[in-house]
Design a protein around this motif. Sequence first.
Motif, PDB file in Angstrom:
ATOM      1  N   VAL A 111     -17.296  19.960  -3.894  1.00 11.70           N
ATOM      2  CA  VAL A 111     -16.908  19.422  -5.196  1.00 11.70           C
ATOM      3  C   VAL A 111     -18.157  19.014  -5.966  1.00 11.70           C
ATOM      4  N   TYR A 112     -18.104  19.186  -7.276  1.00 10.67           N
ATOM      5  CA  TYR A 112     -19.256  18.820  -8.100  1.00 10.67           C
ATOM      6  C   TYR A 112     -19.531  17.324  -7.986  1.00 10.67           C
ATOM      7  N   GLY A 113     -20.779  16.992  -7.639  1.00 11.19           N
ATOM      8  CA  GLY A 113     -21.119  15.609  -7.331  1.00 11.19           C
ATOM      9  C   GLY A 113     -21.874  14.858  -8.399  1.00 11.19           C
ATOM     10  N   GLY A 114     -22.003  15.446  -9.611  1.00  9.63           N
ATOM     11  CA  GLY A 114     -22.669  14.721 -10.690  1.00  9.63           C
ATOM     12  C   GLY A 114     -24.140  15.025 -10.850  1.00  9.63           C
ATOM     13  N   TYR A 115     -24.598  16.168 -10.309  1.00  9.96           N
ATOM     14  CA  TYR A 115     -25.998  16.559 -10.472  1.00  9.96           C
ATOM     15  C   TYR A 115     -26.076  18.061 -10.713  1.00  9.96           C
ATOM     16  N   SER A 116     -26.873  18.448 -11.727  1.00  5.74           N
ATOM     17  CA  SER A 116     -27.147  19.857 -12.008  1.00  5.74           C
ATOM     18  C   SER A 116     -28.646  20.106 -11.952  1.00  5.74           C
ATOM     19  N   MET A 117     -29.024  21.355 -11.753  1.00  6.05           N
ATOM     20  CA  MET A 117     -30.368  21.673 -11.266  1.00  6.05           C
ATOM     21  C   MET A 117     -31.493  21.455 -12.255  1.00  6.05           C
ATOM     22  N   LYS A 118     -31.199  21.340 -13.535  1.00  4.46           N
ATOM     23  CA  LYS A 118     -32.239  21.036 -14.507  1.00  4.46           C
ATOM     24  C   LYS A 118     -32.450  19.522 -14.630  1.00  4.46           C
ATOM     25  N   GLN A 119     -32.217  18.827 -13.507  1.00  2.00           N
ATOM     26  CA  GLN A 119     -32.417  17.376 -13.408  1.00  2.00           C
ATOM     27  C   GLN A 119     -31.507  16.595 -14.344  1.00  2.00           C
ATOM     28  N   GLU A 120     -30.301  17.114 -14.577  1.00  2.00           N
ATOM     29  CA  GLU A 120     -29.282  16.366 -15.296  1.00  2.00           C
ATOM     30  C   GLU A 120     -28.350  15.729 -14.274  1.00  2.00           C
ATOM     31  N   HIS A 121     -28.038  14.457 -14.457  1.00  2.00           N
ATOM     32  CA  HIS A 121     -27.149  13.792 -13.507  1.00  2.00           C
ATOM     33  C   HIS A 121     -26.270  12.786 -14.234  1.00  2.00           C
ATOM     34  N   VAL A 122     -25.225  12.376 -13.538  1.00  2.00           N
ATOM     35  CA  VAL A 122     -24.294  11.369 -14.044  1.00  2.00           C
ATOM     36  C   VAL A 122     -24.500  10.096 -13.239  1.00  2.00           C
ATOM     37  N   GLU A 123     -24.678   8.990 -13.912  1.00  2.00           N
ATOM     38  CA  GLU A 123     -24.902   7.722 -13.216  1.00  2.00           C
ATOM     39  C   GLU A 123     -23.634   7.258 -12.500  1.00  2.00           C
ATOM     40  N   PRO A 124     -23.803   6.685 -11.301  1.00  3.39           N
ATOM     41  CA  PRO A 124     -22.641   6.112 -10.609  1.00  3.39           C
ATOM     42  C   PRO A 124     -21.993   5.033 -11.467  1.00  3.39           C
ATOM     43  N   GLY A 125     -20.712   4.807 -11.229  1.00  3.33           N
ATOM     44  CA  GLY A 125     -19.980   3.815 -11.994  1.00  3.33           C
ATOM     45  C   GLY A 125     -19.007   4.461 -12.950  1.00  3.33           C
ATOM     46  N   LYS A 126     -18.843   3.882 -14.108  1.00  2.00           N
ATOM     47  CA  LYS A 126     -17.843   4.333 -15.062  1.00  2.00           C
ATOM     48  C   LYS A 126     -18.080   5.778 -15.503  1.00  2.00           C
ATOM     49  N   ASP A 127     -19.330   6.152 -15.718  1.00  2.00           N
ATOM     50  CA  ASP A 127     -19.628   7.505 -16.185  1.00  2.00           C
ATOM     51  C   ASP A 127     -19.210   8.565 -15.166  1.00  2.00           C
ATOM     52  N   LEU A 128     -19.250   8.205 -13.898  1.00  2.00           N
ATOM     53  CA  LEU A 128     -18.935   9.176 -12.837  1.00  2.00           C
ATOM     54  C   LEU A 128     -17.435   9.279 -12.566  1.00  2.00           C
ATOM     55  N   GLU A 129     -16.669   8.310 -13.029  1.00  2.00           N
ATOM     56  CA  GLU A 129     -15.240   8.260 -12.698  1.00  2.00           C
ATOM     57  C   GLU A 129     -14.490   9.550 -13.032  1.00  2.00           C
ATOM     58  N   PRO A 130     -14.713  10.191 -14.205  1.00  2.00           N
ATOM     59  CA  PRO A 130     -13.972  11.434 -14.492  1.00  2.00           C
ATOM     60  C   PRO A 130     -14.284  12.542 -13.498  1.00  2.00           C
ATOM     61  N   TYR A 131     -15.503  12.575 -13.002  1.00  2.00           N
ATOM     62  CA  TYR A 131     -15.884  13.619 -12.043  1.00  2.00           C
ATOM     63  C   TYR A 131     -15.269  13.343 -10.665  1.00  2.00           C
ATOM     64  N   VAL A 132     -15.171  12.083 -10.319  1.00  2.00           N
ATOM     65  CA  VAL A 132     -14.509  11.725  -9.068  1.00  2.00           C
ATOM     66  C   VAL A 132     -13.031  12.086  -9.148  1.00  2.00           C
ATOM     67  N   GLN A 133     -12.405  11.758 -10.271  1.00  2.00           N
ATOM     68  CA  GLN A 133     -10.991  12.104 -10.435  1.00  2.00           C
ATOM     69  C   GLN A 133     -10.794  13.611 -10.413  1.00  2.00           C
ATOM     70  N   ASP A 134     -11.743  14.336 -10.983  1.00  2.00           N
ATOM     71  CA  ASP A 134     -11.668  15.794 -10.969  1.00  2.00           C
ATOM     72  C   ASP A 134     -11.688  16.326  -9.539  1.00  2.00           C
ATOM     73  N   ALA A 135     -12.499  15.703  -8.688  1.00  2.00           N
ATOM     74  CA  ALA A 135     -12.558  16.105  -7.277  1.00  2.00           C
ATOM     75  C   ALA A 135     -11.243  15.786  -6.572  1.00  2.00           C
ATOM     76  N   LEU A 136     -10.662  14.633  -6.856  1.00  2.00           N
ATOM     77  CA  LEU A 136      -9.373  14.281  -6.259  1.00  2.00           C
ATOM     78  C   LEU A 136      -8.291  15.264  -6.695  1.00  2.00           C
ATOM     79  N   ASP A 137      -8.318  15.640  -7.962  1.00  2.00           N
ATOM     80  CA  ASP A 137      -7.363  16.634  -8.455  1.00  2.00           C
ATOM     81  C   ASP A 137      -7.558  17.975  -7.753  1.00  2.00           C
ATOM     82  N   GLU A 138      -8.820  18.346  -7.526  1.00  2.00           N
ATOM     83  CA  GLU A 138      -9.127  19.623  -6.881  1.00  2.00           C
ATOM     84  C   GLU A 138      -8.617  19.648  -5.444  1.00  2.00           C
ATOM     85  N   ILE A 139      -8.799  18.545  -4.736  1.00  2.00           N
ATOM     86  CA  ILE A 139      -8.287  18.461  -3.360  1.00  2.00           C
ATOM     87  C   ILE A 139      -6.763  18.537  -3.366  1.00  2.00           C
ATOM     88  N   GLU A 140      -6.147  17.882  -4.343  1.00  2.00           N
ATOM     89  CA  GLU A 140      -4.690  17.927  -4.452  1.00  2.00           C
ATOM     90  C   GLU A 140      -4.214  19.343  -4.753  1.00  2.00           C
TER      91      GLU A 140
END
Length: 641
Positions: free
Chosen positions: A315-344
């Motif tokens: 599952v996408y963990g919030g980091y892409s190879m051109k050194q772009e990332h999503v900070e843990p916390g509120k900003d990461l929540e949509p990506y975490v939910q996306d992973a939960l949806d994917e597992i479902e």
Amino acid sequence: MPHVSAWKRFRHVPVLLPALALASFGVGQTPQPATLSIDVDKPLHSVSPTLYGLMTEEINYSYDGGLYAEMVKNRTLRDGDWSQQDWLVMQNASAGAKFDQDKSTGPSEALNDSMKLTVTSASPSEPAGVRNMGYWGYPLRPNTTYHASIYAKTDASDLALHWNLVSNKTGRSVASAEVPAIGSDWKQYKVTLHTGAIEASEAYHLELTVTKPATLWFDLVSVFPPTYHDRENGNRVDMMEMLAGMHPAFLRFPGGNYLEGDHIKERYDWKKTIGPQVDRPTHPSPWNYHSSDGLGLLEFLEWCEDLHMKGVLAVYGGYSMKQEHVEPGKDLEPYVQDALDEIEYATGSTDTKWGAQRAKDGHPKPFDVPFVEVGNEDFFDRSGSYDGRFKQFYEAIKAKYPNIQIIATTPVKSVKPDVVDDHFYLSAEKYFDDVHHYDNTDRNGPKIFMGEYATMEGSPTGDFGAALGDAAWLTGVERNSDVVIMSSYAPLLVNVHPGGMQWHPDLIGYTGLSVYGSPSYYVLSLFAGNVGNEVPESSLSGAGPRIAYSVTTNKATGKVYLKIVNGAPTPQAIEIDLKGVGHVGSTAKVERLHAMSPVDTNTINDPKHIVPVASTLPVAGDNVKYTLGGYTFELIEFDTK
């Protein structure tokens, strides 16, 4: 070679044990016999049932132009060079036509543009239209039916669309079909094309033509050969059969760099890869070509089902190879939910939102996905955010799916992952030097997933020296299969046509019509297809430093599997002492891989140059004396029942 390749080539090199001096023998000399003691009655630990599997990502035209059976290149007109490379206008002396990309209309919200073909003059004797050359041609076979489709509309009445698969050499059609009338609204049209007694070749192309003036808009042009298990939108038969021959227990998907993308907006966004093909917008891949997303999340899961593999869902963990990332916390929540949806989507019952969507997409039964990996190679993330990002994913996934094993892509301190993914790309010499790498691994720490490894010798696929290095490394993995619970070679696939390779060496090479395995392919197949369920106590003494081995047993069947490799050109005499057995069959089965030179290899034109050769080894009691040849890997199967 893209900068991403350089990252992968030198990444995560392990701390090596002190190198052993290589023994030197003169021509004609035979080293002193080594002694291999195996005590079948003293098991050390069990063998992981998921020890050998597959890792895959879109690289080297692995999916588009490879495993995914679609024959039309740039079928949705999204590649940047489409007007110059893939689609060409065709017209005769009295026929006039031009084509452009029309961004104002398309068959769906996802595919909201199209190709506009404007024909000013044409006739049945002088048609006009477009030509698609496919991925290095259209690989056609005799007496075969191909299923084709197109989304189209026109401003003309009763406009027929003619399909032809045409020989590059003769210009003659070898299979034809017709859509009798294209309508004025976007609609999908399907036809079948059947070849006769033609030459099997890639030297064919597709022509779409009309025979009167009109304007035709079209998109998502598709031509499929027969597929594995006859799946609609499926995979190549020959390549799937090669993969089945590896006896894989799992598939790690969708990658890899392909999961991360160069930028966050170019990540593998799974929700855009499900449902009808016309609702998939496609996306750029990090290996400098466009991904059709025809092989989407459901198709990956069906790939697992077809080869009876467990899923390792990355599952996408919030980091892409051109050194772009999503900070843990509120900003990461949509990506975490996306992973939960994917597992479902993958595992949920049909009374869940995403399980119901999977059923709507054609697969009501949930899939077996016991492992989830968060991200890929996050040791490259210079922000240092992975520890926090992994913790947020880990806690959310465990709360909803407590039985899923969660894999970290690099060691973390915030929580204890179930598994950590190790990647190694080394020379054969370093693999031989480091065969004891996992011997002293902390058994109370996370388990190990050796998610990517390869001996970096040979191109486009590995040579025999690489196979010896891979075999040596796998003996250490198998001996430590209580802590190393999964392993997978990478990259798995490469299109060997000019321009098809972005990374080497690779395990399996192919063109549109042929596929072959490197020597390492046969090493992996022998390892995975001949493994017991326990590792017994064993020891080797008196052998040269380029001898490596592993032993597994199965008490229920009485089988003892010995894998042994000699990376030196000189033979090694060995005495095998089998302890704890009351009976040993009079012969042992042997599968032998051998070459005279480590740079010898298999190729697309000589695919079976180095393959296992079966033989038997005489056995008299529980002490076996034999000589292991130079540059040789052997699987020896003893029957003790």
